[in-house]
Design a protein around this motif. Structure first.
Motif, PDB file in Angstrom:
ATOM      1  N   GLY A 146     -35.977  -3.135  41.405  1.00  0.00           N
ATOM      2  CA  GLY A 146     -35.684  -3.419  42.806  1.00  0.00           C
ATOM      3  C   GLY A 146     -36.925  -3.818  43.566  1.00  0.00           C
ATOM      4  N   LEU A 147     -38.033  -3.121  43.291  1.00  0.00           N
ATOM      5  CA  LEU A 147     -39.297  -3.459  43.947  1.00  0.00           C
ATOM      6  C   LEU A 147     -39.764  -4.836  43.546  1.00  0.00           C
ATOM      7  N   SER A 148     -39.556  -5.170  42.265  1.00  0.00           N
ATOM      8  CA  SER A 148     -39.951  -6.486  41.772  1.00  0.00           C
ATOM      9  C   SER A 148     -39.182  -7.584  42.487  1.00  0.00           C
ATOM     10  N   VAL A 149     -37.866  -7.367  42.642  1.00  0.00           N
ATOM     11  CA  VAL A 149     -37.032  -8.349  43.330  1.00  0.00           C
ATOM     12  C   VAL A 149     -37.440  -8.468  44.797  1.00  0.00           C
ATOM     13  N   ALA A 150     -37.709  -7.286  45.402  1.00  0.00           N
ATOM     14  CA  ALA A 150     -38.051  -7.270  46.815  1.00  0.00           C
ATOM     15  C   ALA A 150     -39.347  -8.015  47.097  1.00  0.00           C
ATOM     16  N   SER A 151     -40.261  -8.028  46.108  1.00  0.00           N
ATOM     17  CA  SER A 151     -41.556  -8.664  46.318  1.00  0.00           C
ATOM     18  C   SER A 151     -41.507 -10.180  46.114  1.00  0.00           C
ATOM     19  N   ALA A 152     -40.378 -10.681  45.614  1.00  0.00           N
ATOM     20  CA  ALA A 152     -40.226 -12.123  45.421  1.00  0.00           C
ATOM     21  C   ALA A 152     -39.785 -12.743  46.745  1.00  0.00           C
ATOM     22  N   ASP A 153     -40.664 -13.546  47.350  1.00  0.00           N
ATOM     23  CA  ASP A 153     -40.396 -14.109  48.669  1.00  0.00           C
ATOM     24  C   ASP A 153     -40.143 -15.609  48.590  1.00  0.00           C
ATOM     25  N   THR A 154     -39.523 -16.131  49.650  1.00  0.00           N
ATOM     26  CA  THR A 154     -39.387 -17.570  49.821  1.00  0.00           C
ATOM     27  C   THR A 154     -40.360 -17.989  50.913  1.00  0.00           C
ATOM     28  N   TRP A 155     -41.274 -18.897  50.567  1.00  0.00           N
ATOM     29  CA  TRP A 155     -42.299 -19.355  51.502  1.00  0.00           C
ATOM     30  C   TRP A 155     -41.989 -20.770  51.953  1.00  0.00           C
ATOM     31  N   LYS A 156     -42.192 -21.023  53.225  1.00  0.00           N
ATOM     32  CA  LYS A 156     -41.880 -22.329  53.819  1.00  0.00           C
ATOM     33  C   LYS A 156     -43.147 -23.187  53.918  1.00  0.00           C
ATOM     34  N   LYS A 204     -45.556 -26.403  44.705  1.00  0.00           N
ATOM     35  CA  LYS A 204     -44.338 -25.606  44.541  1.00  0.00           C
ATOM     36  C   LYS A 204     -44.102 -25.265  43.071  1.00  0.00           C
ATOM     37  N   GLU A 205     -44.258 -26.269  42.222  1.00  0.00           N
ATOM     38  CA  GLU A 205     -44.055 -26.083  40.779  1.00  0.00           C
ATOM     39  C   GLU A 205     -45.005 -25.017  40.228  1.00  0.00           C
ATOM     40  N   GLU A 206     -46.266 -25.064  40.646  1.00  0.00           N
ATOM     41  CA  GLU A 206     -47.261 -24.110  40.160  1.00  0.00           C
ATOM     42  C   GLU A 206     -46.974 -22.692  40.658  1.00  0.00           C
ATOM     43  N   ILE A 207     -46.604 -22.564  41.912  1.00  0.00           N
ATOM     44  CA  ILE A 207     -46.282 -21.240  42.472  1.00  0.00           C
ATOM     45  C   ILE A 207     -45.094 -20.637  41.743  1.00  0.00           C
ATOM     46  N   GLU A 208     -44.054 -21.419  41.570  1.00  0.00           N
ATOM     47  CA  GLU A 208     -42.819 -20.895  40.971  1.00  0.00           C
ATOM     48  C   GLU A 208     -42.959 -20.662  39.474  1.00  0.00           C
ATOM     49  N   LYS A 209     -43.869 -21.384  38.834  1.00  0.00           N
ATOM     50  CA  LYS A 209     -44.128 -21.187  37.406  1.00  0.00           C
ATOM     51  C   LYS A 209     -44.900 -19.894  37.156  1.00  0.00           C
ATOM     52  N   ASN A 210     -45.746 -19.525  38.091  1.00  0.00           N
ATOM     53  CA  ASN A 210     -46.655 -18.397  37.882  1.00  0.00           C
ATOM     54  C   ASN A 210     -46.329 -17.150  38.698  1.00  0.00           C
ATOM     55  N   SER A 211     -45.185 -17.156  39.389  1.00  0.00           N
ATOM     56  CA  SER A 211     -44.787 -15.984  40.173  1.00  0.00           C
ATOM     57  C   SER A 211     -43.276 -15.971  40.342  1.00  0.00           C
ATOM     58  N   ASP A 212     -42.788 -14.932  41.006  1.00  0.00           N
ATOM     59  CA  ASP A 212     -41.358 -14.865  41.327  1.00  0.00           C
ATOM     60  C   ASP A 212     -41.060 -15.485  42.683  1.00  0.00           C
ATOM     61  N   HIS A 213     -42.075 -15.976  43.358  1.00  0.00           N
ATOM     62  CA  HIS A 213     -41.881 -16.546  44.687  1.00  0.00           C
ATOM     63  C   HIS A 213     -41.271 -17.940  44.602  1.00  0.00           C
ATOM     64  N   GLN A 214     -40.606 -18.325  45.689  1.00  0.00           N
ATOM     65  CA  GLN A 214     -40.016 -19.653  45.804  1.00  0.00           C
ATOM     66  C   GLN A 214     -40.667 -20.376  46.980  1.00  0.00           C
ATOM     67  N   ILE A 215     -40.790 -21.694  46.853  1.00  0.00           N
ATOM     68  CA  ILE A 215     -41.322 -22.510  47.936  1.00  0.00           C
ATOM     69  C   ILE A 215     -40.211 -23.423  48.449  1.00  0.00           C
ATOM     70  N   GLN A 216     -39.986 -23.391  49.758  1.00  0.00           N
ATOM     71  CA  GLN A 216     -39.015 -24.280  50.392  1.00  0.00           C
ATOM     72  C   GLN A 216     -39.784 -25.381  51.102  1.00  0.00           C
ATOM     73  N   LEU A 217     -39.553 -26.635  50.724  1.00  0.00           N
ATOM     74  CA  LEU A 217     -40.306 -27.766  51.260  1.00  0.00           C
ATOM     75  C   LEU A 217     -39.589 -28.428  52.431  1.00  0.00           C
ATOM     76  N   PHE A 218     -40.356 -28.787  53.459  1.00  0.00           N
ATOM     77  CA  PHE A 218     -39.814 -29.436  54.646  1.00  0.00           C
ATOM     78  C   PHE A 218     -40.571 -30.736  54.895  1.00  0.00           C
ATOM     79  N   PRO A 219     -40.026 -31.884  54.451  1.00  0.00           N
ATOM     80  CA  PRO A 219     -40.687 -33.172  54.686  1.00  0.00           C
ATOM     81  C   PRO A 219     -40.705 -33.524  56.169  1.00  0.00           C
ATOM     82  N   ILE A 231     -44.059 -18.818  61.453  1.00  0.00           N
ATOM     83  CA  ILE A 231     -42.712 -19.263  61.057  1.00  0.00           C
ATOM     84  C   ILE A 231     -42.802 -20.031  59.740  1.00  0.00           C
ATOM     85  N   LEU A 232     -43.869 -20.834  59.616  1.00  0.00           N
ATOM     86  CA  LEU A 232     -44.181 -21.520  58.366  1.00  0.00           C
ATOM     87  C   LEU A 232     -45.347 -20.804  57.696  1.00  0.00           C
ATOM     88  N   GLN A 233     -45.272 -20.688  56.370  1.00  0.00           N
ATOM     89  CA  GLN A 233     -46.388 -20.086  55.633  1.00  0.00           C
ATOM     90  C   GLN A 233     -47.449 -21.123  55.278  1.00  0.00           C
TER      91      GLN A 233
END
Length: 338
Positions: A21-31, A50-65, A83-85
């Motif tokens: 649960g802690l592992s899941v909780a620490s996985a964030d989505t970054w903007k 984004k590819e590098e972050i998601e390959k090497n962690s549980d975090h997700q990157i959300q891209l805003f063009p 609001i944006l990371q």
């Protein structure tokens, strides 16, 4: 199974469940927002990051063009507010916020040679150390700066010298030193948000603008201008930043993942840009055979180079001792990486 063993297994299962649960909780989505489309240079960099972050962690990157969250000023406000990371924004738009960043708009300071540029951005003390403190003062963690290509002028009429810019309303970013540069070149600088540029060229509110070659093609600016001129005066630069409070709150492992992703994306974008300007210029010529492309000779560039000294003096006047130190370090770094 004894009661004691059942209790032990239950306890271990509970610990494992909590850990999961802690592992899941620490996985964030970054903007992460940037100033171009997903298929343009900043978008390609962001995609690799984004590819590098998601390959090497549980975090997700959300891209805003560009355009999804507003204009450049909106993106910076959202980043500083947390609001944006992450944000990718040119020093052209942060010049008022960080005056020393306007050094990138001192004409003829940066070389046109792409290999030299790549080394400079990779190794420069001014960029990778000195600027970090200046950005931190504004609540930003500077992760990476990178070049996007030599800037070209696009105009309605030919430009062969400074006199040809007389009374030309030339769109510039909202950057004080860029305004001064185009005044020195003889034009009438006109700051405009990017979203208004195409329409303003189309209706002749402005008669010129500058951008790297790939951007001239992807945004179809060649449709509303007739001349592309290379004076060699500038190379478009951009900066990838994180909200500093967010970055400082990461543990050491995540900080390293972010820093490594920024470096990997830099190496990727350097390779990606090899030959890009020539490829996009060829596409422009195919799409609009009547487009006139001119690379100014050294003699034709002389008036622009003469004006550069006045712009450099204006930069020092605007930024004082801090800007003077940055400029001096820039020149030392450029010499060291030649």
């Amino acid at each position: 199974m004894t009661l004691k063993k059942r209790g032990l297994i239950s306890s271990l299962t509970a610990v494992a469940t909590i850990a999961a649960g802690l592992s899941v909780a620490s996985a964030d989505t970054w903007k992460y927002a940037f100033e171009e489309s997903l298929t343009e240079v900043q978008g390609v960099y962001a995609t690799k990051f984004k590819e590098e972050i998601e390959k090497n962690s549980d975090h997700q990157i959300q891209l805003f063009p560009y355009g999804t969250l507003g204009e450049s000023a909106d993106l910076m406000e959202q980043t500083q507010a947390g609001i944006l990371q992450f944000v990718d924004q040119s020093p052209g738009f942060t010049g008022a916020l960080i005056p020393e960043a306007q050094v990138f708009f001192v004409p003829y300071l940066l070389p046109t040679d792409q290999e030299h540029l790549a080394r400079f951005f990779r190794e420069s003390k001014a960029i990778n150390k000195d600027f970090k403190g200046l950005y931190a003062d504004q609540g930003l963690e500077l992760l990476q700066m990178f070049p996007e290509g030599e800037v070209a002028m696009t105009t309605k009429e030919p430009v062969n010298n400074c006199a040809d810019l007389d009374e030309v309303k030339f769109r510039v970013m909202t950057n004080p030193l860029l305004v001064e540069a185009y005044k020195a070149f003889g034009a009438t600088p006109t700051p405009l948000p990017w979203g208004e540029v195409y329409g303003s060229l189309q209706t002749n509110i402005i008669q010129g603008q500058e951008n790297p070659t790939f951007y001239l093609y992807s945004t179809k600016l060649y449709e509303v201008t007739d001349y592309i001129t290379y004076t060699g005066h500038s190379n478009f630069t951009t900066a990838v930043m994180a909200n500093k409070e967010f970055f400082d709150g990461l543990d050491d492992a995540d900080k390293k993942i972010v820093q490594d992703a920024a470096k990997a994306a830099y190496e990727h974008i350097v390779v990606y840009q090899e030959g890009l300007a020539q490829e996009e210029l060829k596409k422009i010529k195919e799409a609009k055979p009547s487009m006139t492309v001119t690379v100014l000779s050294e003699e034709q560039r002389s008036c622009f180079k003469d004006a550069a000294g006045d712009v450099e003096a204006k930069f020092i006047e605007m930024t004082g001792d801090s800007g003077t130190a940055i400029l001096k370090q820039f020149k030392a770094d450029l010499a060291a990486t030649k």
